[in-house]
Design a protein around this motif. Structure first.
Motif, PDB file in Angstrom:
ATOM      1  N   GLN A  74      24.718 -73.131 111.888  1.00 31.37           N
ATOM      2  CA  GLN A  74      23.564 -72.986 112.698  1.00 31.37           C
ATOM      3  C   GLN A  74      23.632 -74.296 113.654  1.00 31.37           C
ATOM      4  N   PHE A  75      23.956 -75.489 113.099  1.00 27.76           N
ATOM      5  CA  PHE A  75      23.673 -76.557 114.086  1.00 27.76           C
ATOM      6  C   PHE A  75      24.825 -76.723 115.000  1.00 27.76           C
ATOM      7  N   LEU A  76      26.217 -76.206 114.567  1.00 28.28           N
ATOM      8  CA  LEU A  76      27.324 -76.334 115.551  1.00 28.28           C
ATOM      9  C   LEU A  76      26.987 -75.329 116.467  1.00 28.28           C
ATOM     10  N   ALA A  77      26.442 -74.167 116.124  1.00 26.45           N
ATOM     11  CA  ALA A  77      26.497 -73.025 117.222  1.00 26.45           C
ATOM     12  C   ALA A  77      25.260 -73.331 118.206  1.00 26.45           C
ATOM     13  N   LEU A  78      24.102 -74.080 117.779  1.00 30.11           N
ATOM     14  CA  LEU A  78      23.243 -74.628 118.828  1.00 30.11           C
ATOM     15  C   LEU A  78      23.995 -75.826 119.803  1.00 30.11           C
ATOM     16  N   GLU A 135      16.624 -68.259 122.500  1.00 29.14           N
ATOM     17  CA  GLU A 135      16.130 -67.756 121.128  1.00 29.14           C
ATOM     18  C   GLU A 135      17.107 -66.609 120.876  1.00 29.14           C
ATOM     19  N   GLU A 136      17.489 -66.311 119.373  1.00 34.42           N
ATOM     20  CA  GLU A 136      18.171 -65.003 118.990  1.00 34.42           C
ATOM     21  C   GLU A 136      17.216 -64.136 119.025  1.00 34.42           C
ATOM     22  N   LYS A 137      17.866 -62.929 119.390  1.00 40.71           N
ATOM     23  CA  LYS A 137      16.961 -61.730 119.510  1.00 40.71           C
ATOM     24  C   LYS A 137      16.810 -61.148 117.983  1.00 40.71           C
ATOM     25  N   ALA A 138      15.843 -61.335 117.299  1.00 41.47           N
ATOM     26  CA  ALA A 138      15.355 -60.940 115.898  1.00 41.47           C
ATOM     27  C   ALA A 138      13.920 -60.366 115.993  1.00 41.47           C
ATOM     28  N   GLY A 139      13.771 -59.814 114.582  1.00 41.33           N
ATOM     29  CA  GLY A 139      12.076 -59.709 114.618  1.00 41.33           C
ATOM     30  C   GLY A 139      11.627 -58.794 115.563  1.00 41.33           C
ATOM     31  N   PHE A 140      10.725 -59.366 116.145  1.00 40.73           N
ATOM     32  CA  PHE A 140       9.842 -58.751 117.457  1.00 40.73           C
ATOM     33  C   PHE A 140      10.742 -58.557 118.608  1.00 40.73           C
ATOM     34  N   VAL A 169      15.997 -75.887 115.177  1.00 38.85           N
ATOM     35  CA  VAL A 169      15.928 -74.310 114.985  1.00 38.85           C
ATOM     36  C   VAL A 169      16.460 -73.363 115.886  1.00 38.85           C
ATOM     37  N   GLU A 170      15.926 -73.773 117.136  1.00 36.91           N
ATOM     38  CA  GLU A 170      16.442 -72.710 118.286  1.00 36.91           C
ATOM     39  C   GLU A 170      16.063 -73.770 119.738  1.00 36.91           C
ATOM     40  N   LEU A 171      16.873 -73.013 120.691  1.00 35.67           N
ATOM     41  CA  LEU A 171      16.712 -73.616 121.910  1.00 35.67           C
ATOM     42  C   LEU A 171      15.588 -72.842 122.823  1.00 35.67           C
ATOM     43  N   LYS A 172      14.469 -73.386 123.442  1.00 32.61           N
ATOM     44  CA  LYS A 172      13.925 -72.887 124.163  1.00 32.61           C
ATOM     45  C   LYS A 172      14.386 -72.078 125.292  1.00 32.61           C
ATOM     46  N   GLY A 173      13.934 -70.667 125.076  1.00 34.42           N
ATOM     47  CA  GLY A 173      14.594 -69.873 126.416  1.00 34.42           C
ATOM     48  C   GLY A 173      15.919 -69.321 125.753  1.00 34.42           C
ATOM     49  N   ALA A 230      31.331 -67.213 109.665  1.00 32.13           N
ATOM     50  CA  ALA A 230      29.906 -67.577 109.505  1.00 32.13           C
ATOM     51  C   ALA A 230      29.552 -68.067 111.036  1.00 32.13           C
ATOM     52  N   LEU A 231      30.241 -69.048 111.718  1.00 32.39           N
ATOM     53  CA  LEU A 231      30.102 -69.746 112.918  1.00 32.39           C
ATOM     54  C   LEU A 231      30.139 -68.210 114.000  1.00 32.39           C
ATOM     55  N   GLY A 232      31.272 -67.416 114.140  1.00 28.01           N
ATOM     56  CA  GLY A 232      31.191 -66.522 114.872  1.00 28.01           C
ATOM     57  C   GLY A 232      30.106 -65.704 115.006  1.00 28.01           C
ATOM     58  N   ALA A 233      29.501 -65.394 113.694  1.00 25.72           N
ATOM     59  CA  ALA A 233      28.197 -64.566 113.649  1.00 25.72           C
ATOM     60  C   ALA A 233      27.164 -65.306 114.480  1.00 25.72           C
ATOM     61  N   ARG A 234      27.004 -66.422 114.095  1.00 22.16           N
ATOM     62  CA  ARG A 234      25.827 -67.414 114.982  1.00 22.16           C
ATOM     63  C   ARG A 234      26.024 -67.389 116.430  1.00 22.16           C
ATOM     64  N   LEU A 235      27.019 -67.614 116.852  1.00 17.27           N
ATOM     65  CA  LEU A 235      27.459 -67.648 118.167  1.00 17.27           C
ATOM     66  C   LEU A 235      27.183 -66.192 118.805  1.00 17.27           C
ATOM     67  N   ARG A 236      27.345 -65.169 118.128  1.00 21.79           N
ATOM     68  CA  ARG A 236      27.334 -63.906 118.685  1.00 21.79           C
ATOM     69  C   ARG A 236      25.808 -63.458 118.719  1.00 21.79           C
ATOM     70  N   GLN A 237      25.069 -63.905 117.833  1.00 22.20           N
ATOM     71  CA  GLN A 237      23.495 -63.834 118.132  1.00 22.20           C
ATOM     72  C   GLN A 237      22.712 -64.536 119.382  1.00 22.20           C
ATOM     73  N   LEU A 238      23.689 -65.787 119.609  1.00 25.42           N
ATOM     74  CA  LEU A 238      23.301 -66.665 120.646  1.00 25.42           C
ATOM     75  C   LEU A 238      23.880 -66.133 122.059  1.00 25.42           C
TER      76      LEU A 238
END
Length: 599
Positions: free
Chosen positions: A572-576, A127-132, A121-125, A179-187
């Protein structure tokens, strides 16, 4: 007191499983799997996309990966409960590894693991900046000389690729690249997408004008931004093109349109690529660490080489270059092929009063859109599914949790039911001379798509035109192209002023041969297919899509794409995987795919 509810029983099982893994007791962990078992891992344990089939495969993977993965915290996912039906207990699960948080789906049969899906889902440290944790946006307080958001974006656009280099370069700015570009941008991974067309979405706009999506809207959302509630079920191509253009803009992608990738070379010492692109009339040299081909399954046209093509007196082109029916009025058109594009093109030609003939060279799987949507997709991707609480993310994971090895056994009853419902329809098609199939094992559309990416048509009306004789049909092999038309193996010549080759697309590694070299393309091997040893999907068995969304035999080279559903889910998984490499997390790949087929 012992909790005998499905939730209690599954959690007790997860406790045992977690304890065995924490103790490094691989024999005990393997003993919790059934004799017939499947563990599909999306990156968490293997840094790969890999399905372990059977206890021996599970043991081998754990022996290689368990100590460094260090999984903990196996729980039934927060806010969910286990269920039990027909002797199968099923539950959403969460867990952690040394570097990531994971989510998955477990199915127990007779108290042992039958299928297990584990996903990162996410890498510790990281994480995507979202929600709170979403960015504030505004700059409160005194910020002398600070750039505005617009100035920041302009600075990034002016420097990335020039003063600074992208970590990732994505070749292809269609749905997959976006789609991949958007994931990488958020990361926070510096990324450039290069696209030869003038605008994002042009890869859709420039197709034949009657093209609509054959998949329903619930199946087609992009990451982060769903289509609005009033979006049509089957989106017209130009509407999709506009959505992709809007999406690339609002997701702040570094999207280089009107840019052609000319040459790419891997430097094994520097562990980076040198990629020459042409943009605005000048060559630019980029130095990404990772190169992603997002050129699409429908990217490299498979143009046949029939004897006599150079003698044809009329116009001939591949379906990807077909402009539509307007220029064909008063002419005889022959469409060679009998899959989705061929049917769409033939129907649009007939609707515009054009004399059109389809040439069917091999059997084709036909399924009407209505029963496919209701029986094939309705439980996961439909308004009915949404109303019952099904989310796109949940649907994607349920679909991903079914191992490819046994997926056909889930699909066959669906198509048996459709054949029963539509028996009259299929009888009428066969009476018209159309050659039908339901896949070699009767498993229908999705297995054909996953195995070979071709050989089917989702009927939205063209089949009735064939039944009624409005689209003329000829079955047989093409012997040669003659000046006046198409000569079949039977000796019959089908007269034509225009020939459309609806003959599909080649393996994506064809783009690697063009941009890098043939040696690298051969090293990577065939892209797509499961190794099912069925037509156009030669064995041996891979158990996953060849080379897609995961490490390949060429370091730093990746493939991304598929339909909108796959572009969304697997991005999601390629971006991670790419993020982990950017920040220096060790990513030892377990079970790197062997190369059995070059193209």
């Amino acid at each position: 007191m012992l909790d005998t509810t499905p939730t209690g029983k599954v959690q007790a099982f997860l406790d045992r499983f977690g304890d065995a893994l924490a103790a490094g007791d691989i024999d005990a962990a393997v003993g919790l799997f059934a004799e017939e078992c499947y563990w599909r891992d999306l990156v968490t344990f293997t840094w790969n996309i890999k399905t372990m089939e059977g206890r021996d495969a599970v043991r081998d993977m754990l022996s290689a990966c368990l100590s460094r993965t260090a999984p903990t915290g196996w729980q039934i996912a927060e806010g969910t409960e286990a269920s039990e039906n027909g002797g199968i207990a099923e539950a959403w699960i969460s867990f952690e590894t040394a570097v990531a948080r994971g989510y998955g789906l477990i199915r127990l049969k007779d108290g042992l693991i039958w299928t297990l899906l584990t996903t990162m889902v996410e890498l510790k440290g990281h994480e995507e900046k979202a929600g709170f944790t979403r960015p504030l946006g505004a700059r409160h307080g005194v910020n002398v000389g600070a750039r505005t958001w617009k100035e920041e974006r302009e600075h990034e656009a002016a420097t990335l690729g020039f003063e600074t280099q992208p970590e990732v370069l994505i070749i292809g700015g269609g749905q997959g690249g976006i789609a991949l570009g958007a994931r990488l941008r958020q990361l926070g991974v510096p990324t450039i997408i290069v696209e030869k067309n003038e605008r994002a979405g042009d890869s859709w706009r420039k197709r034949y004008k009657s093209l609509c999506l054959h998949d329903p809207v619930w199946y087609d959302h992009l990451p982060y931004i769903d289509f609005p509630k009033n979006w049509p079920v089957f989106a017209p191509k130009d509407k999709i093109g506009d959505w992709l253009e809007m999406y690339a803009k609002v997701m702040e992608l570094n999207y280089w349109s009107s840019t052609t990738a000319k040459k790419a070379t891997w430097d094994d010492a520097a562990k980076e690529w040198t990629v020459v692109v042409e943009r605005g009339g000048r060559e630019i040299v980029l130095k990404p660490k990772q190169l992603v081909f997002a050129t699409g399954m429908s990217g490299k046209a498979n143009v046949p080489k029939f004897k006599g093509m150079e003698t044809f007196a009329g116009e001939q082109h591949h379906s990807s270059q077909h402009p539509g029916p307007d220029g064909c009025k008063g002419k005889k058109v022959v469409v060679i092929g009998s899959n989705n594009s061929a049917h769409d093109i033939c129907a649009a030609l007939w609707e515009n009063g054009v004399d059109v003939t389809m040439i069917q060279r091999s059997t084709t799987h036909i399924v009407r859109s209505e029963p496919l949507m209701e029986i094939g997709l309705g439980d996961l991707y439909s308004e009915r599914a949404v109303q019952s609480g099904m989310t796109t993310a949940k649907a994607d994971l349920i679909f991903a949790s079914v191992p490819y090895r046994i997926m056909h056994t889930f699909q066959k009853p669906v198509y048996d039911k459709i054949r029963e419902i539509d028996a009259d329809f299929y009888a009428a098609l066969e009476k018209a001379g159309f050659q039908l199939d339901f896949g070699v094992d009767g498993s229908g559309l999705f297995m054909k798509y996953l195995r070979r990416g071709s050989g089917y048509y989702i009927d939205i009306g063209a089949s009735q035109l064939i039944i009624d004789g409005k689209i003329k049909l000829k079955a047989g092999q093409v012997e040669e192209i003659v000046p006046e038309g198409v000569k079949l193996a039977s000796g019959e010549v089908v007269p034509a002023d225009v020939i459309v080759y609806a003959t599909g697309y080649g393996s994506m590694n064809g783009w690697v041969a063009d941009l890098v070299d043939k040696e690298t393309a051969d090293k990577v091997g065939k892209v797509w297919g499961l190794g099912s040893d069925t037509p156009k999907d030669p064995g041996p068995w891979e158990g996953e899509q060849r080379n897609m969304w995961k490490p390949t035999a060429q370091e730093g080279l990746w493939f991304h794409g598929g339909n909108l559903h796959q572009s969304r889910h697997y991005s999601q998984f390629l971006a991670l995987q790419l993020k982990a490499r950017q920040v220096g997390i060790e990513t030892p790949v377990y079970g790197l795919q062997q190369v059995h087929h070059k193209g």
